[in-house]
Design a protein around this motif. Structure first.
Motif, PDB file in Angstrom:
ATOM      1  N   ARG A  26       0.791  -1.236   0.000  1.00 50.73           N
ATOM      2  CA  ARG A  26       0.000   0.000   0.000  1.00 50.73           C
ATOM      3  C   ARG A  26       0.823   1.285   0.000  1.00 50.73           C
ATOM      4  NH1 ARG A  26      -3.308  -3.205   3.761  1.00 50.73           N
ATOM      5  NH2 ARG A  26      -5.162  -3.821   2.586  1.00 50.73           N
ATOM      6  N   TYR A  27       2.137   1.152  -0.024  1.00 49.53           N
ATOM      7  CA  TYR A  27       2.974   2.352   0.029  1.00 49.53           C
ATOM      8  C   TYR A  27       4.389   2.035  -0.426  1.00 49.53           C
ATOM      9  CZ  TYR A  27       3.974   0.145   4.527  1.00 49.53           C
ATOM     10  OH  TYR A  27       4.295  -0.763   5.503  1.00 49.53           O
ATOM     11  N   ILE A  28       5.158   3.095  -0.603  1.00 48.38           N
ATOM     12  CA  ILE A  28       6.595   2.992  -0.831  1.00 48.38           C
ATOM     13  C   ILE A  28       7.247   3.328   0.496  1.00 48.38           C
ATOM     14  CG2 ILE A  28       8.571   4.065  -1.975  1.00 48.38           C
ATOM     15  CD1 ILE A  28       6.648   4.635  -4.349  1.00 48.38           C
ATOM     16  N   ARG A  66       2.316   7.089   0.526  1.00 51.68           N
ATOM     17  CA  ARG A  66       1.111   6.431   0.007  1.00 51.68           C
ATOM     18  C   ARG A  66       1.035   6.422  -1.511  1.00 51.68           C
ATOM     19  NH1 ARG A  66      -1.619   3.115   3.283  1.00 51.68           N
ATOM     20  NH2 ARG A  66      -1.719   3.952   5.369  1.00 51.68           N
ATOM     21  N   SER A  67       1.753   7.342  -2.146  1.00 49.73           N
ATOM     22  CA  SER A  67       1.747   7.376  -3.614  1.00 49.73           C
ATOM     23  C   SER A  67       3.123   7.833  -4.097  1.00 49.73           C
ATOM     24  CB  SER A  67       0.679   8.340  -4.138  1.00 49.73           C
ATOM     25  OG  SER A  67       1.079   9.676  -3.918  1.00 49.73           O
ATOM     26  N   PRO A  68       3.499   7.477  -5.298  1.00 48.93           N
ATOM     27  CA  PRO A  68       4.787   7.945  -5.830  1.00 48.93           C
ATOM     28  C   PRO A  68       4.899   9.473  -5.830  1.00 48.93           C
ATOM     29  CG  PRO A  68       3.947   6.157  -7.181  1.00 48.93           C
ATOM     30  CD  PRO A  68       2.841   6.529  -6.212  1.00 48.93           C
ATOM     31  N   ALA A  69       3.799  10.163  -6.054  1.00 49.60           N
ATOM     32  CA  ALA A  69       3.818  11.625  -6.095  1.00 49.60           C
ATOM     33  C   ALA A  69       4.153  12.240  -4.733  1.00 49.60           C
ATOM     34  CB  ALA A  69       2.471  12.151  -6.588  1.00 49.60           C
ATOM     35  N   ALA A  70       3.975  11.487  -3.661  1.00 48.12           N
ATOM     36  CA  ALA A  70       4.235  12.003  -2.317  1.00 48.12           C
ATOM     37  C   ALA A  70       5.722  12.057  -1.979  1.00 48.12           C
ATOM     38  CB  ALA A  70       3.509  11.152  -1.279  1.00 48.12           C
ATOM     39  N   VAL A  71       6.552  11.391  -2.765  1.00 46.66           N
ATOM     40  CA  VAL A  71       7.994  11.357  -2.481  1.00 46.66           C
ATOM     41  C   VAL A  71       8.599  12.721  -2.824  1.00 46.66           C
ATOM     42  CG1 VAL A  71      10.193  10.240  -2.951  1.00 46.66           C
ATOM     43  CG2 VAL A  71       8.082   8.878  -2.937  1.00 46.66           C
TER      44      VAL A  71
END
Length: 134
Positions: A77-79, A109-114
């Motif tokens: 569910r996450y990275i 929670r999403s690639p964009a959050a990195v």
């Protein structure tokens, strides 16, 4: 060898890879995460000079003197980004607001959050730190 932060802890929901190297690992991750994980790997390889890249506990890890100090993984569910230096993680908590941050793990929670500005800052701090690993 992973630091004590990761050894002996239950990992509910972790997707553990059987990849033999990081290149193989990246071919196994979901397409929607591959680009951000490749960028994360590139950042580790460029900023963690003198660290060895290897698979450990089913995830890419970066070790110095035989001890992993950074690791990352594509979970269900996450990275996750494992920073095994408490001083570095604590110094960056302000830049990680809104994320799920534990003792040594940041969960995106999403690639964009990195946020790669924060990630690069943490990697640079880990490379400069010579204190104890958590």
């Amino acid at each position: 060898m992973l630091s004590a932060c990761l050894r002996g802890h239950p990992y509910d929901g972790i997707v553990r890879s059987d990849a033999i190297d990081v290149d193989s690992y990246l071919t196994q991750v979901p397409e929607g995460r591959r680009a951000v994980l490749t960028e994360l790997r590139d950042a580790c390889r460029s900023l963690l000079a003198g660290f060895a890249e290897a698979m450990s506990y089913g995830m890419p890890a970066y070790s110095r003197d035989g001890i992993a100090e950074i690791a990352w993984a594509s979970q269900k569910r996450y990275i996750s980004l494992y920073v095994m230096r408490a001083d570095v993680l604590d110094a960056h908590r302000g830049q990680l607001a809104g994320l799920n941050v534990g003792k040594g793990c940041i969960r995106y929670r999403s690639p964009a959050a990195v946020d790669f500005t924060a990630v690069r800052s943490m990697l640079t701090a880990v490379a400069a730190s010579r204190g104890p690993v958590c």
